[in-house]
Design an enzyme around this catalytic site. Structure first.
Site, short mmCIF file in Angstrom:
data_model
loop_
_atom_site.label_atom_id
_atom_site.label_comp_id
_atom_site.label_asym_id
_atom_site.label_seq_id
_atom_site.Cartn_x
_atom_site.Cartn_y
_atom_site.Cartn_z
N SER A 49 -57.98 -49.24 80.30
CA SER A 49 -59.23 -49.94 80.58
C SER A 49 -60.35 -49.02 81.06
O SER A 49 -61.51 -49.42 81.09
CB SER A 49 -58.99 -51.03 81.64
OG SER A 49 -58.65 -50.46 82.88
N LYS A 91 -61.17 -48.95 88.71
CA LYS A 91 -62.34 -49.43 87.98
C LYS A 91 -63.58 -48.67 88.47
O LYS A 91 -63.54 -47.96 89.47
CB LYS A 91 -62.56 -50.93 88.20
CG LYS A 91 -61.40 -51.82 87.78
CD LYS A 91 -61.17 -51.82 86.28
CE LYS A 91 -59.97 -52.72 85.91
NZ LYS A 91 -59.61 -52.58 84.48
#
Length: 247
Positions: A49, A91
Site C-alpha cells: 500500500s 501510512k
C-alpha cells in the site's frame, strides 16, 4: 645502535597509535549501534500500500518520535484499534488537525485548498481516491493515505468511523526514515507539503551510519598494523643479514 634504537622507537609509537585507533574505532562502532538501538525501531512492511516508496516485504528503520512531532508528508508507524489490523500500520500523513483535505483538483490532492505535488506516487497512477469527500481533520488527529492510492486501506476506508478516518497523534509510534532492505536509503523529502508548513527534520541515521563505518575502518586498520609491521620488520632483517661477497 642509533639506527636500531630509532626503529624501535618508531615501532613503539606505531603500536601505541594502532592501539588508540582500535580503541577509538570500537567506541565509535559500539556507540553507533547503541544510538541506533535507542533511536530506531525496525519494521517489516507486509503490504504494497506504500509502493513504490516501500514495497511489500521491505525492511525499514523508523525513528521513535512523539506524535506531537509528526508533520505533513511524514511516513509513520501507528496502531489504531478501530482499524482492526492486528498489527502496526505504515501510512503517509497528508493532513493534520485543523486542515481540510479533499480530492482532487487537476488530479492532485488538496490540503487547505492548495494542490499538493506528490512525486512519490506510482508513475502514471492518479492521486484520486474514489468516493473521497472533503474532510476537516479534528485537532490532535491525523489523516493518512497510502502512496498506492488504489489499493490502500487508509483513512479513506474508515470515513464512516466515529473519527471520520482520522487517527490520534498519540497512536503514532515512529516515523520511517529509511528502507534498509533492500537498501534504498533515506526516504525522499515530501517537498510538496513545504508551502503548508515546516517539514520534519531528517533523523540522525546518516550520522549513525558514518560512525559505524568509521569505527569499523579504524578497528580493521589498527588491528592490521601489527601483522604488517612485523612482516616488514622481518623482511628488513633478512635483507640486512645477507652476506656480502667480495671479489
Amino acid at each position: 645502535m642509533g639506527s636500531a634504537a630509532g626503529e624501535g622507537s618508531k615501532g613503539g609509537l606505531g603500536g601505541v597509535l594502532s592501539g588508540v585507533a582500535v580503541a577509538v574505532g570500537l567506541l565509535l562502532f559500539l556507540a553507533g549501534f547503541g544510538w541506533a538501538a535507542v533511536t530506531y525501531r525496525p519494521y517489516t512492511v507486509p503490504t504494497s500500500s506504500m509502493a513504490p516508496t516501500i514495497d511489500a516485504g521491505d525492511r525499514v528503520l523508523a525513528q521513535r518520535v512523539d506524535g506531537a512531532e509528526v508533520r505533513r508528508g511524514d511516513v509513520v508507524v501507528f496502531s489504531d484499534k478501530t482499524w482492526v489490523t492486528g498489527s502496526d500500520v505504515v501510512k503517509r500523513v497528508v493532513a493534520v488537525g485543523g486542515d481540510t483535505v479533499a480530492c482532487c483538483t487537476d488530479g492532485k490532492l488538496t490540503v487547505n485548498g492548495k494542490p499538493v505535488d506528490e512525486p512519490y506516487l506510482p508513475k502514471g497512477a492518479p492521486a484520486e481516491v474514489q468516493g473521497f469527500p472533503t474532510v476537516t481533520v479534528p485537532k490532535g488527529r491525523l489523516f493518512l493515505l497510502g502512496d498506492e492510492r488504489q489499493g490502500s486501506l487508509d483513512s479513506t476506508a474508515h470515513l464512516s468511523d466515529a473519527a471520520g478516518g482520522t487517527v490520534s497523534r498519540s497512536a503514532v509510534a515512529a516515523r520511517v526514515d529509511s528502507v534498509v532492505w533492500p537498501m534504498r536509503g533515506m526516504l525522499a523529502r515530501p517537498t510538496g507539503f513545504e508551502a503548508m508548513g515546516t517539514l520534519s527534520r531528517p533523523g540522525p541515521l546518516p550520522f549513525i551510519e558514518a560512525m559505524i563505518v568509521a569505527g569499523a575502518v579504524l578497528v580493521l586498520g589498527g588491528a592490521a598494523y601489527g601483522p604488517i609491521a612485523a612482516r616488514v620488520g622481518r623482511s628488513r632483517a633478512r635483507t640486512g643479514a645477507e652476506p656480502v661477497h667480495v671479489g
